[in-house]
Design a protein around this motif. Structure first.
Motif, PDB file in Angstrom:
ATOM      1  N   VAL A   1       1.188  -1.193   0.214  1.00  0.00           N
ATOM      2  CA  VAL A   1       0.012   0.036  -0.333  1.00  0.00           C
ATOM      3  C   VAL A   1       0.877   0.978   0.346  1.00  0.00           C
ATOM      4  CG1 VAL A   1      -1.844   1.133   1.529  1.00  0.00           C
ATOM      5  CG2 VAL A   1      -1.635  -1.218   1.219  1.00  0.00           C
ATOM      6  N   THR A   2       1.007   1.948  -1.282  1.00  0.00           N
ATOM      7  CA  THR A   2       2.252   2.613  -1.212  1.00  0.00           C
ATOM      8  C   THR A   2       0.718   4.691  -1.601  1.00  0.00           C
ATOM      9  OG1 THR A   2       3.215   1.636  -2.812  1.00  0.00           O
ATOM     10  CG2 THR A   2       4.032   4.017  -2.699  1.00  0.00           C
ATOM     11  N   PHE A   3       1.441   4.731  -0.565  1.00  0.00           N
ATOM     12  CA  PHE A   3       0.382   6.824  -0.298  1.00  0.00           C
ATOM     13  C   PHE A   3       1.479   7.423  -0.376  1.00  0.00           C
ATOM     14  CE2 PHE A   3       1.469   4.597   4.072  1.00  0.00           C
ATOM     15  CZ  PHE A   3       1.898   6.037   4.774  1.00  0.00           C
ATOM     16  N   LEU A   4       0.869   8.759  -1.030  1.00  0.00           N
ATOM     17  CA  LEU A   4       1.880  10.219  -0.960  1.00  0.00           C
ATOM     18  C   LEU A   4       1.097  11.042   0.007  1.00  0.00           C
ATOM     19  CD1 LEU A   4       2.332  10.562  -4.863  1.00  0.00           C
ATOM     20  CD2 LEU A   4       3.492   9.609  -3.553  1.00  0.00           C
ATOM     21  N   ALA A   5       2.505  11.668   1.068  1.00  0.00           N
ATOM     22  CA  ALA A   5       1.202  11.687   1.452  1.00  0.00           C
ATOM     23  C   ALA A   5       2.997  12.931   2.781  1.00  0.00           C
ATOM     24  CB  ALA A   5       0.905  11.623   2.967  1.00  0.00           C
ATOM     25  N   ASP A   6       2.363  14.154   3.319  1.00  0.00           N
ATOM     26  CA  ASP A   6       3.240  14.497   4.215  1.00  0.00           C
ATOM     27  C   ASP A   6       3.764  14.492   4.850  1.00  0.00           C
ATOM     28  OD1 ASP A   6       3.766  16.277   1.772  1.00  0.00           O
ATOM     29  OD2 ASP A   6       2.301  18.168   2.661  1.00  0.00           O
ATOM     30  N   GLU A   7       3.332  13.709   5.637  1.00  0.00           N
ATOM     31  CA  GLU A   7       3.658  13.082   7.490  1.00  0.00           C
ATOM     32  C   GLU A   7       2.216  11.955   7.034  1.00  0.00           C
ATOM     33  OE1 GLU A   7       1.069  16.238   9.821  1.00  0.00           O
ATOM     34  OE2 GLU A   7       2.970  16.149   9.724  1.00  0.00           O
ATOM     35  N   ILE A   8       2.843  11.622   8.188  1.00  0.00           N
ATOM     36  CA  ILE A   8       1.818   9.759   9.174  1.00  0.00           C
ATOM     37  C   ILE A   8       1.866  10.988  10.289  1.00  0.00           C
ATOM     38  CG2 ILE A   8       2.309   8.082  10.751  1.00  0.00           C
ATOM     39  CD1 ILE A   8       4.258   6.893   7.841  1.00  0.00           C
ATOM     40  N   PRO A   9       0.409  10.623  10.905  1.00  0.00           N
ATOM     41  CA  PRO A   9      -0.643  11.314  11.871  1.00  0.00           C
ATOM     42  C   PRO A   9       0.238  10.231  13.062  1.00  0.00           C
ATOM     43  CG  PRO A   9      -1.817   9.962  10.441  1.00  0.00           C
ATOM     44  CD  PRO A   9      -1.250  10.368   9.661  1.00  0.00           C
TER      45      PRO A   9
ATOM     46  N   ASP B   1      -4.639  10.641  17.939  1.00  0.00           N
ATOM     47  CA  ASP B   1      -6.027  10.757  17.031  1.00  0.00           C
ATOM     48  C   ASP B   1      -6.024  11.803  16.161  1.00  0.00           C
ATOM     49  OD1 ASP B   1      -7.196   9.356  19.168  1.00  0.00           O
ATOM     50  OD2 ASP B   1      -7.671  10.808  20.339  1.00  0.00           O
ATOM     51  N   ASP B   2      -4.880  12.218  15.487  1.00  0.00           N
ATOM     52  CA  ASP B   2      -4.802  12.926  14.088  1.00  0.00           C
ATOM     53  C   ASP B   2      -4.940  11.912  13.248  1.00  0.00           C
ATOM     54  OD1 ASP B   2      -4.095  14.733  15.312  1.00  0.00           O
ATOM     55  OD2 ASP B   2      -2.034  15.147  15.120  1.00  0.00           O
ATOM     56  N   LYS B   3      -5.495  13.096  12.152  1.00  0.00           N
ATOM     57  CA  LYS B   3      -5.591  12.185  10.765  1.00  0.00           C
ATOM     58  C   LYS B   3      -5.619  12.983   9.462  1.00  0.00           C
ATOM     59  CE  LYS B   3     -10.893   9.965  12.520  1.00  0.00           C
ATOM     60  NZ  LYS B   3     -12.233  10.191  11.817  1.00  0.00           N
ATOM     61  N   THR B   4      -5.186  12.207   8.554  1.00  0.00           N
ATOM     62  CA  THR B   4      -4.940  13.103   7.473  1.00  0.00           C
ATOM     63  C   THR B   4      -4.886  12.198   6.457  1.00  0.00           C
ATOM     64  OG1 THR B   4      -2.654  13.520   6.275  1.00  0.00           O
ATOM     65  CG2 THR B   4      -2.440  11.817   6.523  1.00  0.00           C
ATOM     66  N   VAL B   5      -5.716  13.194   4.456  1.00  0.00           N
ATOM     67  CA  VAL B   5      -5.984  12.420   3.779  1.00  0.00           C
ATOM     68  C   VAL B   5      -4.599  12.181   2.851  1.00  0.00           C
ATOM     69  CG1 VAL B   5      -7.234  12.650   1.583  1.00  0.00           C
ATOM     70  CG2 VAL B   5      -7.600  12.891   3.958  1.00  0.00           C
ATOM     71  N   ALA B   6      -4.273  11.961   2.017  1.00  0.00           N
ATOM     72  CA  ALA B   6      -3.129  11.382   1.222  1.00  0.00           C
ATOM     73  C   ALA B   6      -3.625  12.021  -0.015  1.00  0.00           C
ATOM     74  CB  ALA B   6      -3.012   9.482   1.295  1.00  0.00           C
TER      75      ALA B   6
ATOM     76  N   PRO C   1       6.647   7.339  -0.057  1.00  0.00           N
ATOM     77  CA  PRO C   1       7.658   8.044  -0.724  1.00  0.00           C
ATOM     78  C   PRO C   1       8.145   9.305  -0.562  1.00  0.00           C
ATOM     79  CG  PRO C   1       6.305   6.751  -2.207  1.00  0.00           C
ATOM     80  CD  PRO C   1       5.310   6.535  -0.494  1.00  0.00           C
ATOM     81  N   HIS C   2       8.533   9.931  -0.246  1.00  0.00           N
ATOM     82  CA  HIS C   2       8.855  11.778   0.206  1.00  0.00           C
ATOM     83  C   HIS C   2      10.218  11.699  -0.237  1.00  0.00           C
ATOM     84  CE1 HIS C   2       9.112  14.936   1.524  1.00  0.00           C
ATOM     85  NE2 HIS C   2       8.446  14.996   2.281  1.00  0.00           N
TER      86      HIS C   2
END
Length: 311
Positions: free
Chosen positions: A13-21, A24-29, A95-96
């Motif tokens: 499972v490869t995803f583009l995001a700026d950071e891993i939360p 209790d934080d969430k983010t959207v790739a 990846p980053h």
């Protein structure tokens, strides 16, 4: 059987995001891809995409992820020889900036012994060190039968030293040098001492340091792919391995430098795409990549300099 690849299956499972939360934080790739994964597994799919379909001895679980992987292999015509495990393995890859962070969830407790396979017609064996018992068995068997043996030495494993005795072509990662406290120059000497006919160390954008059939050492610079088109470097090394194994089978009359030049372009194509499946090149893709990108003007330092820096 044209070739046999032996390794560990992952679903990536490869995803583009700026950071891993955390917490209790969430983010959207921004984007993601789901594909087959694993070093020798990805190399096998690369070889198949290029035109020579290998057999694959790999971990398979009787769950929905395992069945999804079997469907993926069927799409490429790959015959999968199951080494049963209880649960499928997963990799989560972010990846980053030309690098990639990976979290692996792995089940490598094999529930059955090494299966006996008919190697009639087999021209090459490629291993990544997973399934240590199967790797040793088939490396020894193929060496005795005169079948080309190849190793992706991505990291130090329990049987690395013993396994190398039966390997013709050993291309290892810089990480293995660090784990063994060797410079790339010293690693070449070590591979020679284990009897590997061809050996090398991949250095990413700094290219490949290696020695050829005569033992002569040299540097193969990477292709100058602009940073702004680099999307995902994960799997590029695996595709490099699959491409040179393909080239060695398809064009056995050529020297190994030509096989590595071909594989270099396969990797340069791969890093421009997200996820392993999208990264697999065709022969036409490799030709276009070779025509598009020149060699890097700043290749890896000369081997002597690498040695001096370590000392």
């Amino acid at each position: 059987m044209h070739a046999l690849f032996v390794g560990q299956t992952y679903i990536d499972v490869t995803f583009l995001a700026d950071e891993i939360p955390t917490g209790d934080d969430k983010t959207v790739a921004r984007d993601y891809a789901i594909s087959f994964g694993g070093n020798a597994v990805t190399a096998a799919f690369a070889c198949a995409k290029l035109g020579i379909v290998p057999d694959l001895l790999t971990s398979i679980a009787d769950d929905w992820l395992g069945r999804m992987f079997i469907d993926m292999a069927a799409k490429y015509g790959i015959s999968v020889h199951h080494r049963k495990v209880a649960e499928s393995s997963l990799s989560f890859i972010m990846p980053h900036g030309g690098k990639r962070a990976i979290v692996r969830c792995r089940d490598d407790h094999y529930l059955h012994p090494v299966p006996p396979l008919n190697l009639t017609g087999c021209k090459a064996l490629h291993l990544d060190g997973h399934q240590a018992d199967a790797a040793m068995h088939y490396a020894r068997t193929c060496r005795e039968a005169g079948i080309l043996t190849s190793l992706d030495g991505g990291g130090l494993r329990s049987n690395t030293h013993e396994l190398l005795e039966f390997i013709d072509v050993a291309i290892v990662a810089e990480r293995l040098c660090e784990q063994m406290n060797l410079t790339p120059y010293e690693m070449l000497g070590y591979l020679k001492s284990r009897g590997c006919k061809i050996g090398g160390v991949t250095l990413g954008e700094r290219g490949l340091v290696w020695y050829d059939e005569t033992g002569a050492e040299g540097v193969l610079p990477a292709l100058a792919v602009p940073p702004d088109v680099v999307v995902d470097t994960n799997g590029a090394g695996d595709i490099f391995h699959g491409a040179y194994v393909y080239s060695a089978m398809a064009r056995p009359e050529l020297p190994w430098r030509e096989h590595f030049i071909f594989a270099r372009a396969a990797s340069a194509y791969a890093i421009q795409h997200l996820g392993n499946e999208a990264s697999l090149p065709t022969v036409a893709d490799i030709k276009r990549t070779q025509e598009t990108f020149p060699e890097n003007a700043k290749p890896a330092p000369e081997l002597r300099v690498l040695h001096q820096k370590r000392v």
